[in-house]
Design an enzyme around this catalytic site. Structure first.
Site, short mmCIF file in Angstrom:
data_model
loop_
_atom_site.label_atom_id
_atom_site.label_comp_id
_atom_site.label_asym_id
_atom_site.label_seq_id
_atom_site.Cartn_x
_atom_site.Cartn_y
_atom_site.Cartn_z
N GLU A 40 -11.47 0.09 -3.19
CA GLU A 40 -10.75 0.71 -2.09
C GLU A 40 -9.51 1.42 -2.66
OE1 GLU A 40 -10.00 -2.74 0.40
OE2 GLU A 40 -8.43 -3.49 -0.92
N ASP B 256 0.82 -1.22 0.00
CA ASP B 256 0.00 0.00 0.00
C ASP B 256 0.85 1.27 0.00
OD1 ASP B 256 -2.09 -1.88 0.43
OD2 ASP B 256 -1.89 -1.69 2.59
#
Ligand code: FUB
Length: 440
Positions: free
Chosen positions: A197, A27
Site C-alpha cells: 500500500e 501517513d
C-alpha cells in the site's frame, strides 16, 4: 494578560523525531506549494485509538524551515462527508494536489457501515492550502480492490495522475481537468515488487519514482521503482526505508530548498501501532539516481532558511490569571512563576477565561508551556465547550522544568469571551502559561 515574544522553548533548532508530538499523526504527504512553505497532509490517529477505525479530523502542518512546524488546524472530518460511513471514522491516508490555483484534498473513506467493502476516494476542494475545504463527493468508477491511499502527482506539463491501492494491488490513471474524474480507466501498475500500500510518486531529473510499502509481516519496509513515464511500466529498484518499528509504514518524498526529505511515521511516542507520529529525515540519491537507504534519526533535520518570526498578534496568558479546580491549584514558584499544578486527576482543570479571539475570530494557535516528569503526560483541551481531545505533553525531565511546549490550532469566536480549559488526562503536569496566536 500580557504581550510578549514567542517562548524560546517553542522554537526548535533541530526538528527532532517525531517532529509532531502534540497529537498523533501518520501517513504524511508532503508538498511544497507556491508560497515556498512545505506542507504535511497527514492522517490523524485519534487518542485513545480503536485500531485504525476512529482515525478522523485531518490536520495540516506547515513550515518555512523544515524544523519549526505549525499546526494549521483541522481541515476535514468524517462528519463533513455527506456520502460517508454513517458511523464516521476511517479517514485514512490522504494527499493533496494543487492545480490552476485550486487545492484538491483526496482521502479514502468508506461509504457504508461495512467499511471494508465500501471504500471510496473522496475529494474536497479549497482555494487555500490550509482551510476552507468543502467535500465534492467521491471519484466515480473506481473499485474492485482495497481502494485506499490516494496519491496525486501533477506533472510539469500540468497533467495530473492519481495512484491508489492496498491489499497488494496498485492502480493509476490520468485525472481529467476537473481533478475529480478519471480519463478512461485506471490500470494496474506493472513492475512493482511486493507492493502492499502507500503509493507515492515524485519526479527528479526527468525520472518518475513510485514509492510504496511492502508486505513484510507487521513491520513493512518502503520500496521504490522508476520509470520514464508517469504510469509505468516500472523498474523495481529496491528498499530505501527499513522498518520503523511500527506495524504500518507509509511515507512521502519531497524536495525543499535544494534538499530531499523522507516523511514517514513511527510509534516512538506512544509505543502503539495505532497511535503514530510523523518523522522527517534527509534523503539522498546516488549519482545514478538510485535512492540511498534513509537513516532514521532521533535528531531529525537541521533548519533550512529562517526560523519563524513571532506572531505580532500573539497574546500570553499567565497561569495566575486562570481558574484552577478539581484538584489543581495555583501557586507561585521561587522564581516568581505562577503555576497551575497537580493536573493529574481526571477532574482537575485549569481554565483561561476572556481569551481574545480578535475582531474576526477564526483559527488560533494555542501553545501551552508546561513541566512534566512523566514520560508522556496528556491533557484534554476544551475550547468554548468543544472537546479537542487529548493533547500530548512529553516529559520535560522534571516537574519544575518548564521547557515543554504543546498545543493545537483551534477555532475561537470573535471578541474576548472565549474560554479554554485544560483538564486532567494522564500524568502529573504543571502549567505556567499559554499563548494564543491568531492565524486568520
Ligand atoms: O493509516 C491507515 C492506513 O494504515 C493507511 O491508509 C495505510 O497506508 C497504513 O498506514
Amino acid at each position: 494578560m500580557r504581550n510578549q515574544s514567542i517562548p524560546a522553548d517553542c522554537h526548535k533548532t533541530t526538528s527532532m523525531n517525531p517532529v509532531i508530538t502534540s497529537i498523533y499523526t501518520a501517513d504524511p504527504s508532503a508538498h511544497v506549494w507556491e508560497d515556498g512553505r512545505v506542507y504535511i497532509y497527514a492522517s490523524h490517529d485519534v487518542d485513545p485509538a480503536r485500531g485504525c477505525d476512529l482515525m478522523d479530523r485531518y490536520h495540516v502542518f506547515s513550515s518555512g524551515d523544515m524544523v519549526n512546524w505549525r499546526d494549521e488546524g483541522e481541515i476535514l472530518g468524517s462528519e463533513d462527508v455527506k456520502w460517508g460511513r454513517p458511523e464516521g471514522g476511517f479517514m485514512w491516508a490522504p494527499d493533496c494536489a494543487c492545480k490552476n490555483g485550486t487545492y484538491y484534498f483526496y482521502y479514502p473513506h468508506p461509504s457504508g457501515s461495512d467499511w471494508n467493502s465500501t471504500w471510496k476516494i473522496g475529494v474536497a476542494t479549497s482555494l487555500e492550502p490550509t482551510r476552507g475545504f468543502t467535500d465534492q463527493g467521491y471519484i466515480q468508477g473506481l473499485g474492485g480492490f482495497a481502494m485506499i491511499d490516494p496519491a496525486v502527482f501533477v506533472d510539469e506539463d500540468n497533467r495530473a495522475y492519481m495512484y491508489y491501492g492496498g491489499g497488494g494491488k496498485c492502480a493509476a490513471g490520468e485525472l481529467n481537468e476537473d481533478m475529480i474524474s478519471v480519463k478512461g480507466s485506471m490500470k494496474e501498475m506493472e513492475g512493482l515488487e511486493d507492493f502492499h500500500e502507500a503509493a507515492w510518486v515524485f519526479k527528479r531529473n526527468g525520472v518518475y519514482y513510485l514509492t510504496y510499502s511492502d508486505n513484510l509481516e507487521g513491520n513493512n519496509c518502503m520500496r521504490y521503482a522508476t520509470s520514464d513515464q508517469p504510469l509505468g511500466p516500472w523498474t523495481y529498484r529496491g528498499i530505501f526505508l527499513e522498518p520503523t518499528g511500527c506495524s504500518t509504514t507509509h511515507g512521502s518524498v519531497a524536495e525543499f530548498k535544494g534538499q530531499w526529505y523522507m516523511f514517514y511515521h513511527n510509534q516512538e511516542l506512544s509505543g502503539e501501532g495505532t497511535l503514530r507520529s510523523v518523522c522527517i529525515d534527509e534523503l539522498y540519491f546516488n549519482e545514478d539516481g538510485t535512492i540511498r537507504t534513509v537513516v532514521q534519526t532521533r535528531e531529525g533535520v537541521k533548519p533550512v532558511g529562517e526560523a519563524p518570526l513571532p506572531n505580532p498578534e500573539m497574546k500570553s496568558y499567565d497561569a495566575a490569571d486562570s481558574e484552577a479546580g478539581g484538584g489543581a491549584f495555583i501557586s507561585v514558584t521561587e522564581e516568581g512563576r505562577a503555576v497551575a499544578a497537580g493536573m493529574y486527576a481526571a477532574e482537575a482543570y485549569c481554565r483561561f477565561h476572556a481569551v481574545d479571539g480578535g475582531a474576526k475570530g477564526g483559527r488560533a494557535e494555542i501553545r501551552l508551556q508546561y513541566a512534566a516528569a512523566e514520560p508522556l503526560a496528556k491533557l484534554r483541551l476544551m475550547v468554548n465547550g468543544k472537546d479537542y481531545s487529548l493533547i500530548n505533553a512529553p516529559s520535560t525531565g522534571g516537574k519544575t522544568a518548564f521547557t515543554g511546549c504543546t498545543g493545537l490550532t483551534v477555532h475561537l469566536e470573535p471578541g474576548s469571551g472565549n474560554f479554554i480549559t485544560w483538564t486532567g488526562g494522564n500524568g502529573d503536569i504543571r502549567i505556567s502559561g499559554m499563548t494564543v496566536s491568531p492565524l486568520d
